[in-house]
Design a protein around this motif. Structure first.
Motif, short mmCIF file in Angstrom:
data_model
loop_
_atom_site.label_atom_id
_atom_site.label_comp_id
_atom_site.label_asym_id
_atom_site.label_seq_id
_atom_site.Cartn_x
_atom_site.Cartn_y
_atom_site.Cartn_z
N UNK A 1 70.49 -5.05 29.48
CA UNK A 1 71.42 -4.51 28.74
C UNK A 1 71.74 -2.90 29.05
N UNK A 2 72.98 -2.63 29.30
CA UNK A 2 73.06 -0.91 29.30
C UNK A 2 72.87 -0.33 28.19
N UNK A 3 73.34 -0.71 26.92
CA UNK A 3 73.13 -0.11 25.64
C UNK A 3 72.56 -1.10 24.84
N UNK A 4 73.29 -2.23 24.66
CA UNK A 4 72.84 -3.34 23.78
C UNK A 4 74.05 -3.76 22.81
N UNK A 5 74.11 -4.96 22.85
CA UNK A 5 75.26 -5.50 22.18
C UNK A 5 74.79 -6.16 20.68
N UNK A 6 73.64 -6.39 20.49
CA UNK A 6 73.27 -7.04 19.18
C UNK A 6 72.04 -6.19 18.39
N UNK A 7 71.95 -6.31 17.45
CA UNK A 7 71.11 -5.45 16.54
C UNK A 7 69.77 -5.50 17.16
N UNK A 8 69.36 -6.71 17.46
CA UNK A 8 67.90 -6.96 18.45
C UNK A 8 67.85 -6.07 19.59
N UNK A 9 69.06 -5.92 20.19
CA UNK A 9 68.59 -4.84 21.44
C UNK A 9 68.56 -3.45 21.12
N UNK A 10 69.24 -3.12 19.86
CA UNK A 10 69.07 -1.59 19.48
C UNK A 10 67.66 -1.61 18.82
N UNK A 11 67.27 -2.56 18.39
CA UNK A 11 65.84 -2.31 17.68
C UNK A 11 64.93 -2.29 18.69
N UNK A 12 65.19 -2.88 19.94
CA UNK A 12 64.31 -2.70 21.02
C UNK A 12 64.34 -1.44 21.65
N UNK A 13 65.67 -0.77 21.64
CA UNK A 13 65.63 0.54 22.08
C UNK A 13 64.67 1.66 21.31
N UNK A 14 64.81 1.39 20.12
CA UNK A 14 64.03 2.19 18.97
C UNK A 14 62.57 2.02 19.21
N UNK A 15 62.17 0.70 19.68
CA UNK A 15 60.79 0.45 19.85
C UNK A 15 60.15 0.87 21.29
N UNK A 16 61.19 1.52 21.81
CA UNK A 16 60.69 2.16 23.41
C UNK A 16 61.17 1.48 24.77
N UNK A 17 62.06 0.56 24.43
CA UNK A 17 62.63 0.02 25.82
C UNK A 17 63.58 0.76 26.38
N UNK A 18 63.56 0.98 27.61
CA UNK A 18 64.46 1.97 28.29
C UNK A 18 65.59 1.19 28.76
N UNK A 19 66.87 1.57 28.64
CA UNK A 19 67.83 1.08 29.02
C UNK A 19 68.60 1.97 30.26
N UNK A 20 69.30 1.20 31.23
CA UNK A 20 69.92 2.04 32.41
C UNK A 20 70.41 0.90 33.33
N UNK A 21 70.15 1.38 34.67
CA UNK A 21 70.91 0.52 36.01
C UNK A 21 69.86 0.80 36.91
N UNK A 22 69.86 -0.06 37.99
CA UNK A 22 69.12 0.10 39.06
C UNK A 22 69.82 0.76 40.44
N UNK A 23 69.11 1.67 40.96
CA UNK A 23 69.56 2.29 42.13
C UNK A 23 69.00 1.70 43.42
#
Length: 418
Positions: A217-239
């Protein structure tokens, strides 16, 4: 060397809270800016550009301006449907943006005994792009099984296979309930496999295949995604750099805000002591300017879960400068009243599970319906979530919903039978 950007699961329009909606869009803009700064020759969005096939018009307006800006720089954007922006009746916003020349769909089936796919050739680089869109699992598996893999494998050049599915062999352990496609159903030997749908990034190297890549996910659509962000999951894209073959994809981190994760286990405490513990826990975290994901879990020895005042927690954190506060109380219970909670990272999978349970209690003799009923129900649910478009009359809206439901069910009712 040529370069392309591989994004997926932008889910624009998913966030309802204004501040989070703005961060969601900032992540999208930042990713496009970063890709342009890295002189990409084209971009790929592997499904779920929007969170709905008919999203909020303000979201569409802003996204269109950004996508048009990329096209004006001479950078094509190739997309497929995801499970959220799919429409069997071609009324998805993806189709509208393609008609406007902003993006280009690359899933072009060729009728025949086997499912053939036409390649889209990128004019500048000569890269050949094809693939399949995300659908309900029952239909998706059939498409992969009927795919004319030999023709795709025999094509020369730098080939990209675009898809929006989890792959069984690479599925994260905690995504066990997520539907998936076996890798053996994919064409072999292509130079790059651009995946979407799985909201966690991954790059897999398997013998006989080019890089199999999920940006997550580029940012996160669900609360679980955002919780993963807060626990250190990096978001972005591949070059990705390539000539005849793809070099090892480079993950580009795109984080429009800092996150802070706070977890408080109140097991064995009464509601008063639990509140004191929560207050002390908050004091140990620097939350200024951050998106705070606060998780409260455990079984209270006495008192009610409602005694844990979420409004107070939010006020306290905001007074200390928190940018956004999200509170998760799903793991909180009391000894007096036990509640059953369901933890599910893949919401469509949870919906299918519930529908399966309901179907099992019905006397349905149609075996085909029993086999696909859960997937059909989820697809129908997606159609019923669509909002009335601006300027659309009630009768037009109702007819559109009915026609989309007919397409999902594979029926065509006349007006007298509707």
């Amino acid at each position: 060397m040529y370069r392309f950007a591989h994004l997926s699961d932008c889910h624009l329009g998913a966030q309802k809270q204004p501040e989070l909606r703005e961060l969601e869009f900032q992540a999208f803009r930042m990713a496009l800016d970063d890709a342009l700064e890295n002189d990409v020759d084209f971009m790929i969005i592997a499904g779920d550009l929007f969170h709905s096939n008919i999203p909020n018009m303000e979201t569409v307006k802003r996204a269109t301006l950004e996508l048009r800006r990329v096209r004006d720089e001479g950078v094509p954007i190739y997309v497929n449907y995801g499970s959220h922006d799919y429409s069997p009746s071609n009324t998805s916003m993806i189709d509208i943006l393609e008609t406007a020349g902003v993006i280009e769909k690359v899933v072009r089936p060729i009728p025949g005994k086997k499912l053939g796919l036409e390649f889209t050739v990128d004019e500048k680089t000569g890269a050949k792009i094809t693939g399949l869109s995300g659908r309900s699992r029952a239909l998706e598996v059939d498409y992969f099984r009927n795919l004319d893999r030999e023709v795709l494998e025999a094509e020369d050049g730098f080939r990209i296979f675009l898809f929006h599915s989890a792959i069984t062999q690479f599925k994260p352990v905690d995504f066990a309930e997520m539907d998936s496609i076996d890798l053996n159903l994919f064409p072999r030997g292509l130079e790059y496999y651009a995946g979407g749908h799985v909201h966690r990034r991954g790059c897999y190297m398997e013998e006989g295949y080019g890089p199999i890549v999920y940006p997550g996910a580029l940012f996160g659509s669900y609360a679980g995604d955002l919780e993963e962000n807060a626990r250190g999951e990096k978001r972005g894209y591949y070059l990705v750099e390539f000539r005849e073959k793809a070099k090892t994809p480079q993950f580009r981190v795109i984080m429009p805000a800092e996150f802070e994760y706070i977890e408080c286990d109140v097991t064995g405490k009464n509601s008063h002591d639990a509140s004191l513990l929560i207050g002390r826990e908050m004091g140990e975290h620097d939350v200024k300017g951050k998106v705070v994901m606060f998780k409260i879990r455990g079984e209270l020895s006495s008192g009610r879960t409602s005694d844990i005042d979420s409004a107070w927690i939010r006020r306290e954190l905001e007074s200390r400068g928190a940018r956004v506060v999200q509170i998760n109380r799903h793991g909180l219970s009391t000894r007096e009243i036990q509640k059953v909670r369901v933890a599910e990272s893949d919401i469509p999978a949870l919906e299918r599970r519930i529908f399966r349970e309901k179907l099992s209690g019905l006397d349905i003799r149609n075996k085909s319906l029993m086999k696909r009923g859960d997937s059909l129900a989820v697809e129908l649910l997606r159609k019923l979530e669509n909002e009335m478009a601006p300027g659309e009359k009630k009768e037009e809206y109702e007819r559109r919903v009915i026609e989309e439901a007919e397409a999902v069910m594979g029926v065509n009712l006349d007006d007298d039978n509707r």
